[in-house]
Design a protein around this motif. Structure first.
Motif, PDB file in Angstrom:
ATOM      1  N   GLU A  54       8.386  -4.189  -8.473  1.00 30.56           N
ATOM      2  CA  GLU A  54       8.714  -3.829  -7.030  1.00 30.56           C
ATOM      3  C   GLU A  54       7.491  -3.356  -6.088  1.00 30.56           C
ATOM      4  O   GLU A  54       7.341  -3.813  -5.070  1.00 30.56           O
ATOM      5  CB  GLU A  54       9.846  -2.959  -6.916  1.00 30.56           C
ATOM      6  N   GLU A  61       4.770  -6.077  -5.733  1.00 28.44           N
ATOM      7  CA  GLU A  61       5.261  -7.283  -4.954  1.00 28.44           C
ATOM      8  C   GLU A  61       5.274  -6.932  -3.505  1.00 28.44           C
ATOM      9  O   GLU A  61       5.051  -7.687  -2.647  1.00 28.44           O
ATOM     10  CB  GLU A  61       6.781  -7.618  -5.389  1.00 28.44           C
ATOM     11  N   ASP A  94      17.271 -20.636  -6.446  1.00 31.91           N
ATOM     12  CA  ASP A  94      17.460 -19.499  -7.241  1.00 31.91           C
ATOM     13  C   ASP A  94      17.584 -19.905  -8.515  1.00 31.91           C
ATOM     14  O   ASP A  94      17.349 -18.812  -9.306  1.00 31.91           O
ATOM     15  CB  ASP A  94      19.321 -19.509  -6.782  1.00 31.91           C
ATOM     16  N   SER A 118      13.639 -19.450  -9.815  1.00 35.11           N
ATOM     17  CA  SER A 118      13.445 -18.203  -9.625  1.00 35.11           C
ATOM     18  C   SER A 118      13.920 -17.320 -10.633  1.00 35.11           C
ATOM     19  O   SER A 118      13.182 -16.493 -11.192  1.00 35.11           O
ATOM     20  CB  SER A 118      13.650 -17.535  -8.198  1.00 35.11           C
ATOM     21  N   ALA A 119      15.149 -17.594 -11.074  1.00 29.55           N
ATOM     22  CA  ALA A 119      15.716 -16.822 -12.188  1.00 29.55           C
ATOM     23  C   ALA A 119      15.044 -17.139 -13.650  1.00 29.55           C
ATOM     24  O   ALA A 119      14.742 -16.176 -14.297  1.00 29.55           O
ATOM     25  CB  ALA A 119      17.054 -16.906 -12.277  1.00 29.55           C
ATOM     26  N   PRO A 133      11.963 -12.268  -8.040  1.00 27.71           N
ATOM     27  CA  PRO A 133      12.797 -12.464  -6.919  1.00 27.71           C
ATOM     28  C   PRO A 133      12.637 -13.778  -6.124  1.00 27.71           C
ATOM     29  O   PRO A 133      11.431 -14.138  -6.085  1.00 27.71           O
ATOM     30  CB  PRO A 133      12.276 -11.117  -6.153  1.00 27.71           C
ATOM     31  N   LEU A 134      13.734 -14.530  -5.346  1.00 35.28           N
ATOM     32  CA  LEU A 134      13.481 -15.579  -4.661  1.00 35.28           C
ATOM     33  C   LEU A 134      12.555 -15.397  -3.605  1.00 35.28           C
ATOM     34  O   LEU A 134      11.621 -16.379  -3.386  1.00 35.28           O
ATOM     35  CB  LEU A 134      14.993 -15.847  -4.073  1.00 35.28           C
ATOM     36  N   ARG A 135      12.437 -14.316  -3.158  1.00 29.78           N
ATOM     37  CA  ARG A 135      11.380 -14.195  -1.805  1.00 29.78           C
ATOM     38  C   ARG A 135      10.122 -14.288  -2.199  1.00 29.78           C
ATOM     39  O   ARG A 135       9.042 -14.692  -1.829  1.00 29.78           O
ATOM     40  CB  ARG A 135      11.835 -12.743  -1.189  1.00 29.78           C
TER      41      ARG A 135
END
Length: 166
Positions: free
Chosen positions: A81, A84, A104, A107-108, A113-115
């Motif tokens: 995090e 990012e 979705d 990205s998984a 994370p999607l963003r």
């Protein structure tokens, strides 16, 4: 402006320099920054599908996992995090609901994370856009789009004139 049932809004994390570049290119193309980002995501998503089919995405994920382990062992644990959010801004992009479901899922699969995944797709799309811009294809596409818009406006106006009583 209301979003149709076929569309949804996503938030994309993007660095400030890229956001400014998107703004510049959006003005050049006579699009909003969000529409340009959506187009770039769609373009790069096609590339992603090809790379996924070829197995490159799985190899890249394994490489990223190895690099994270090495970084952890050599420099201590870090949070993804924190990595990012360095110099990131966000922007909203309206996309088709079906594409959102695909994003979705992908990205998984890659563990992002999607963003952040969408940010990466924007970067890939920008690289292709820059290449097409160098060879003049972007200018040609813009001219064609303007021609089609003026042609559609002409057809609508012509239809109105013909349908009015004399």
């Amino acid at each position: 402006m209301a979003i149709s049932d076929k569309n949804t809004t996503i938030t994309v994390a993007i660095d400030k320099d890229t956001k400014a570049l998107l703004e510049k290119y959006a003005v050049e193309m006579d699009l909003t920054r969000s529409k340009l980002a959506r187009n770039l995501i769609y373009i790069a998503l096609d590339d992603f599908k090809i790379l996924k089919f070829m197995g490159v995405i799985r190899a890249a994920k394994v490489f990223r996992d190895i690099m994270e382990v090495l970084h952890e062992k050599l420099l201590g644990k870090f949070g993804t995090e924190d990595m990012e959010e360095i110099d990131n801004d966000t922007m909203s992009v309206i996309i088709d609901t079906e594409i959102k479901e695909l994003l979705d899922r992908y990205s998984a699969q890659v563990g992002l994370p999607l963003r952040i995944f969408c940010r990466n797709l924007v970067y890939i799309g920008l690289d292709e856009f820059k290449l097409l811009r160098k060879v003049g294809a972007v200018r040609l596409a813009g001219a064609f789009r303007q021609f089609m818009e003026s042609f559609e406006a002409f057809e609508i106006e012509d239809f109105r004139r013909r349908s009015q009583p004399h």
